[in-house]
Design a protein around this motif. Structure first.
Motif, PDB file in Angstrom:
ATOM      1  N   ASN A  84     -12.427 -11.987  -1.983  1.00  0.00           N
ATOM      2  CA  ASN A  84     -13.834 -11.693  -1.740  1.00  0.00           C
ATOM      3  C   ASN A  84     -13.974 -10.724  -0.567  1.00  0.00           C
ATOM      4  O   ASN A  84     -13.040 -10.538   0.211  1.00  0.00           O
ATOM      5  CB  ASN A  84     -14.597 -12.979  -1.443  1.00  0.00           C
ATOM      6  N   SER A  85     -15.141 -10.141  -0.465  1.00  0.00           N
ATOM      7  CA  SER A  85     -15.424  -9.213   0.639  1.00  0.00           C
ATOM      8  C   SER A  85     -14.318  -8.178   0.780  1.00  0.00           C
ATOM      9  O   SER A  85     -13.814  -7.916   1.880  1.00  0.00           O
ATOM     10  CB  SER A  85     -15.593  -9.992   1.946  1.00  0.00           C
ATOM     11  N   LEU A  86     -13.941  -7.590  -0.328  1.00  0.00           N
ATOM     12  CA  LEU A  86     -12.837  -6.640  -0.318  1.00  0.00           C
ATOM     13  C   LEU A  86     -13.173  -5.407   0.501  1.00  0.00           C
ATOM     14  O   LEU A  86     -14.322  -4.938   0.540  1.00  0.00           O
ATOM     15  CB  LEU A  86     -12.477  -6.245  -1.749  1.00  0.00           C
ATOM     16  N   GLN A  87     -12.144  -4.905   1.168  1.00  0.00           N
ATOM     17  CA  GLN A  87     -12.272  -3.735   2.031  1.00  0.00           C
ATOM     18  C   GLN A  87     -11.301  -2.670   1.548  1.00  0.00           C
ATOM     19  O   GLN A  87     -10.335  -2.959   0.841  1.00  0.00           O
ATOM     20  CB  GLN A  87     -11.953  -4.138   3.474  1.00  0.00           C
ATOM     21  N   SER A  88     -11.553  -1.438   1.957  1.00  0.00           N
ATOM     22  CA  SER A  88     -10.679  -0.341   1.530  1.00  0.00           C
ATOM     23  C   SER A  88      -9.236  -0.590   1.950  1.00  0.00           C
ATOM     24  O   SER A  88      -8.296  -0.176   1.259  1.00  0.00           O
ATOM     25  CB  SER A  88     -11.184   0.986   2.088  1.00  0.00           C
ATOM     26  N   GLU A  89      -9.051  -1.289   3.073  1.00  0.00           N
ATOM     27  CA  GLU A  89      -7.698  -1.583   3.553  1.00  0.00           C
ATOM     28  C   GLU A  89      -6.961  -2.556   2.639  1.00  0.00           C
ATOM     29  O   GLU A  89      -5.755  -2.757   2.803  1.00  0.00           O
ATOM     30  CB  GLU A  89      -7.753  -2.179   4.967  1.00  0.00           C
TER      31      GLU A  89
ATOM     32  N   ALA B  59       0.847  -1.184   0.000  1.00  0.00           N
ATOM     33  CA  ALA B  59       0.000   0.000   0.000  1.00  0.00           C
ATOM     34  C   ALA B  59       0.890   1.243   0.000  1.00  0.00           C
ATOM     35  O   ALA B  59       2.064   1.169   0.373  1.00  0.00           O
ATOM     36  CB  ALA B  59      -0.907  -0.007   1.224  1.00  0.00           C
ATOM     37  N   PRO B  60       0.347   2.382  -0.398  1.00  0.00           N
ATOM     38  CA  PRO B  60       1.129   3.610  -0.430  1.00  0.00           C
ATOM     39  C   PRO B  60       1.764   3.901   0.924  1.00  0.00           C
ATOM     40  O   PRO B  60       1.111   3.799   1.963  1.00  0.00           O
ATOM     41  CB  PRO B  60       0.099   4.674  -0.807  1.00  0.00           C
ATOM     42  N   GLU B  61       3.048   4.208   0.908  1.00  0.00           N
ATOM     43  CA  GLU B  61       3.813   4.576   2.093  1.00  0.00           C
ATOM     44  C   GLU B  61       3.891   3.445   3.123  1.00  0.00           C
ATOM     45  O   GLU B  61       4.161   3.698   4.300  1.00  0.00           O
ATOM     46  CB  GLU B  61       3.244   5.839   2.734  1.00  0.00           C
ATOM     47  N   LYS B  62       3.680   2.233   2.694  1.00  0.00           N
ATOM     48  CA  LYS B  62       3.817   1.072   3.580  1.00  0.00           C
ATOM     49  C   LYS B  62       4.781   0.082   2.951  1.00  0.00           C
ATOM     50  O   LYS B  62       5.020   0.102   1.741  1.00  0.00           O
ATOM     51  CB  LYS B  62       2.466   0.415   3.842  1.00  0.00           C
ATOM     52  N   GLU B  63       5.300  -0.795   3.787  1.00  0.00           N
ATOM     53  CA  GLU B  63       6.206  -1.810   3.277  1.00  0.00           C
ATOM     54  C   GLU B  63       5.420  -2.948   2.638  1.00  0.00           C
ATOM     55  O   GLU B  63       4.243  -3.177   2.944  1.00  0.00           O
ATOM     56  CB  GLU B  63       7.077  -2.340   4.414  1.00  0.00           C
TER      57      GLU B  63
END
Length: 115
Positions: A83-88, A40-44
């Motif tokens: 499945n059940s995708l989340q914004s995270e 994810a942006p700015e994450k490892e």
């Protein structure tokens, strides 16, 4: 030369599903450990799911019960059903193939989950 190519990313609403594919060339994946990572942006970059040659699987806790990793040795491919995708879950997803102790990476595919 081993090449790894991901596909299947895209934009999906929260609660939706996507299936990522990972096509490998230059080697036969029958005895190869395959894995999915994401960044994810700015994450490892972090491990998401993996599957070894015998079919055993392992998942990051946050995706257990929602994601399923699989492989098709005849097609030299691996998959990640989400499945059940989340914004995270929004991130660039990378596939890796470990061949004779060396980890090969694809270029990544973007998954964006809108809330």
């Amino acid at each position: 030369q081993v090449q790894v190519v991901e596909s299947g990313g895209g934009l999906v609403q929260a609660g939706g599903s996507l299936r990522l594919s990972c096509d490998v060339s230059g080697t036969i994946i029958r005895s190869t450990a395959m894995a999915w990572y994401r960044q994810a942006p700015e994450k490892e970059r972090e491990f998401v799911a993996g599957i070894i040659s015998g079919g055993n699987t392992k998942y990051q806790d946050s995706v257990k019960g929602r994601f399923t990793v699989s492989r098709d040795n005849y097609k030299n491919s691996a998959y990640l059903q989400m499945n059940s995708l989340q914004s995270e879950d929004t991130a660039v997803y990378y596939c890796s193939a470990t061949v004779r102790g060396r980890q090969y990476w694809g270029q990544g595919t973007q998954v964006t989950v809108s809330s």
